[in-house]
Scaffold this motif. Structure first.
Motif, PDB file in Angstrom:
ATOM      1  N   GLU A  16      13.500  40.607 -18.354  1.00 19.54           N
ATOM      2  CA  GLU A  16      12.165  40.732 -18.932  1.00 19.54           C
ATOM      3  C   GLU A  16      12.156  41.645 -20.158  1.00 19.54           C
ATOM      4  N   GLN A  17      12.827  42.777 -20.055  1.00 23.84           N
ATOM      5  CA  GLN A  17      12.860  43.721 -21.171  1.00 23.84           C
ATOM      6  C   GLN A  17      13.587  43.118 -22.375  1.00 23.84           C
ATOM      7  N   THR A  18      14.661  42.395 -22.123  1.00 22.70           N
ATOM      8  CA  THR A  18      15.430  41.784 -23.203  1.00 22.70           C
ATOM      9  C   THR A  18      14.641  40.683 -23.889  1.00 22.70           C
ATOM     10  N   LEU A  19      13.999  39.811 -23.109  1.00 22.10           N
ATOM     11  CA  LEU A  19      13.194  38.745 -23.715  1.00 22.10           C
ATOM     12  C   LEU A  19      11.973  39.311 -24.436  1.00 22.10           C
ATOM     13  N   ALA A  20      11.376  40.368 -23.888  1.00 29.25           N
ATOM     14  CA  ALA A  20      10.234  40.994 -24.556  1.00 29.25           C
ATOM     15  C   ALA A  20      10.648  41.523 -25.921  1.00 29.25           C
ATOM     16  N   PHE A  21      11.856  42.065 -26.023  1.00 28.77           N
ATOM     17  CA  PHE A  21      12.333  42.592 -27.296  1.00 28.77           C
ATOM     18  C   PHE A  21      12.624  41.464 -28.283  1.00 28.77           C
ATOM     19  N   TYR A  22      13.471  40.530 -27.901  1.00 35.72           N
ATOM     20  CA  TYR A  22      13.896  39.493 -28.848  1.00 35.72           C
ATOM     21  C   TYR A  22      12.790  38.486 -29.166  1.00 35.72           C
ATOM     22  N   CYS A  23      11.951  38.176 -28.191  1.00 36.40           N
ATOM     23  CA  CYS A  23      10.851  37.230 -28.435  1.00 36.40           C
ATOM     24  C   CYS A  23       9.587  37.951 -28.892  1.00 36.40           C
ATOM     25  N   GLY A  24       9.158  38.951 -28.131  1.00 37.91           N
ATOM     26  CA  GLY A  24       7.911  39.632 -28.437  1.00 37.91           C
ATOM     27  C   GLY A  24       7.961  40.500 -29.669  1.00 37.91           C
ATOM     28  N   VAL A  25       9.081  41.200 -29.890  1.00 37.28           N
ATOM     29  CA  VAL A  25       9.180  42.101 -31.037  1.00 37.28           C
ATOM     30  C   VAL A  25       9.805  41.397 -32.246  1.00 37.28           C
ATOM     31  N   LEU A  26      10.949  40.748 -32.057  1.00 37.71           N
ATOM     32  CA  LEU A  26      11.637  40.143 -33.196  1.00 37.71           C
ATOM     33  C   LEU A  26      11.176  38.721 -33.516  1.00 37.71           C
ATOM     34  N   GLY A  27      10.410  38.099 -32.639  1.00 40.49           N
ATOM     35  CA  GLY A  27       9.820  36.810 -32.964  1.00 40.49           C
ATOM     36  C   GLY A  27      10.672  35.581 -32.699  1.00 40.49           C
ATOM     37  N   LEU A  28      11.793  35.740 -32.009  1.00 43.53           N
ATOM     38  CA  LEU A  28      12.543  34.550 -31.602  1.00 43.53           C
ATOM     39  C   LEU A  28      11.772  33.875 -30.477  1.00 43.53           C
ATOM     40  N   ARG A  29      12.122  32.647 -30.167  1.00 43.83           N
ATOM     41  CA  ARG A  29      11.437  31.945 -29.073  1.00 43.83           C
ATOM     42  C   ARG A  29      12.468  31.376 -28.116  1.00 43.83           C
ATOM     43  N   GLU A  30      12.128  31.445 -26.837  1.00 45.33           N
ATOM     44  CA  GLU A  30      13.000  30.872 -25.818  1.00 45.33           C
ATOM     45  C   GLU A  30      12.850  29.360 -25.848  1.00 45.33           C
ATOM     46  N   GLY A  31      13.966  28.654 -25.773  1.00 45.11           N
ATOM     47  CA  GLY A  31      13.926  27.198 -25.853  1.00 45.11           C
ATOM     48  C   GLY A  31      14.891  26.541 -24.893  1.00 45.11           C
ATOM     49  N   ASP A  32      15.161  25.270 -25.157  1.00 45.50           N
ATOM     50  CA  ASP A  32      16.008  24.465 -24.280  1.00 45.50           C
ATOM     51  C   ASP A  32      17.367  25.117 -24.058  1.00 45.50           C
ATOM     52  N   ARG A  33      17.796  25.067 -22.798  1.00 44.44           N
ATOM     53  CA  ARG A  33      19.103  25.574 -22.401  1.00 44.44           C
ATOM     54  C   ARG A  33      19.591  24.708 -21.254  1.00 44.44           C
ATOM     55  N   PRO A  34      20.795  24.165 -21.345  1.00 40.34           N
ATOM     56  CA  PRO A  34      21.294  23.355 -20.233  1.00 40.34           C
ATOM     57  C   PRO A  34      21.558  24.211 -19.001  1.00 40.34           C
ATOM     58  N   ASP A  35      21.636  23.582 -17.846  1.00 47.71           N
ATOM     59  CA  ASP A  35      21.967  24.292 -16.612  1.00 47.71           C
ATOM     60  C   ASP A  35      23.457  24.612 -16.647  1.00 47.71           C
ATOM     61  N   LEU A  36      23.764  25.858 -16.917  1.00 50.33           N
ATOM     62  CA  LEU A  36      25.154  26.277 -17.038  1.00 50.33           C
ATOM     63  C   LEU A  36      25.697  26.879 -15.744  1.00 50.33           C
ATOM     64  N   GLY A  37      24.866  26.902 -14.713  1.00 47.27           N
ATOM     65  CA  GLY A  37      25.312  27.437 -13.437  1.00 47.27           C
ATOM     66  C   GLY A  37      25.125  28.937 -13.293  1.00 47.27           C
ATOM     67  N   PHE A  38      24.515  29.571 -14.249  1.00 51.13           N
ATOM     68  CA  PHE A  38      24.213  31.001 -14.185  1.00 51.13           C
ATOM     69  C   PHE A  38      22.955  31.250 -15.008  1.00 51.13           C
ATOM     70  N   PRO A  39      22.205  32.321 -14.684  1.00 52.02           N
ATOM     71  CA  PRO A  39      20.949  32.578 -15.387  1.00 52.02           C
ATOM     72  C   PRO A  39      21.163  33.068 -16.812  1.00 52.02           C
ATOM     73  N   GLY A  40      20.261  32.653 -17.673  1.00 50.38           N
ATOM     74  CA  GLY A  40      20.328  33.081 -19.057  1.00 50.38           C
ATOM     75  C   GLY A  40      19.215  32.454 -19.868  1.00 50.38           C
ATOM     76  N   ALA A  41      19.267  32.656 -21.162  1.00 44.53           N
ATOM     77  CA  ALA A  41      18.266  32.095 -22.071  1.00 44.53           C
ATOM     78  C   ALA A  41      18.927  31.807 -23.409  1.00 44.53           C
ATOM     79  N   TRP A  42      18.411  30.793 -24.081  1.00 44.31           N
ATOM     80  CA  TRP A  42      18.808  30.511 -25.455  1.00 44.31           C
ATOM     81  C   TRP A  42      17.589  30.757 -26.316  1.00 44.31           C
ATOM     82  N   LEU A  43      17.769  31.537 -27.369  1.00 47.81           N
ATOM     83  CA  LEU A  43      16.666  31.886 -28.251  1.00 47.81           C
ATOM     84  C   LEU A  43      16.842  31.236 -29.620  1.00 47.81           C
ATOM     85  N   TYR A  44      15.710  30.815 -30.169  1.00 50.18           N
ATOM     86  CA  TYR A  44      15.684  30.063 -31.419  1.00 50.18           C
ATOM     87  C   TYR A  44      14.843  30.792 -32.452  1.00 50.18           C
TER      88      TYR A  44
END
Length: 111
Positions: A16-44
């Motif tokens: 949550e803290q990481t996504l809040a920083f990169y998306c909320g502060v820096l303005g990237l957006r979370e988008g499509d990510r294939p199921d890689l078998g572990f949790p994560g996010a791809w930012l655009y």
């Protein structure tokens, strides 16, 4: 041959803290990510492909993968960017690069 950077991948301790920083502060957006078998996010950014990959809750590899010293993003609107960082209480240093005159803002992500 290589003609551009594809993406960076970072390990994050707190989703949550990481996504809040990169998306909320820096303005990237979370988008499509294939199921890689572990949790994560791809930012655009304004690109058709993800520029930052993040994963968490995944064991660190036995063989160290090295470290990234820094990531650099290009932005528009220096004054607005500085105000935005201040509004989000993000500590930063702003300075003009010798020779080129390019303004740079240095800051740390939550990790």
């Amino acid at each position: 041959m290589i003609h551009a950077m594809n993406h960076f991948t970072i390990t994050a301790a707190d989703r949550e803290q990481t996504l809040a920083f990169y998306c909320g502060v820096l303005g990237l957006r979370e988008g499509d990510r294939p199921d890689l078998g572990f949790p994560g996010a791809w930012l655009y950014a304004d690109t058709p492909h993800a520029i930052l990959h993040i994963y968490w809750d995944r064991p660190m590899p036995a063989q160290p993968t090295g470290v990234i010293d820094h990531m650099a993003f290009t932005a528009k609107g220096l004054a607005q960017t500085l105000e935005h960082l201040k509004a989000h209480d993000v500590e930063h240093i702003c300075r003009q690069q010798n020779g080129s005159g390019i303004w740079q803002i240095f800051l740390f992500d939550p990790n």
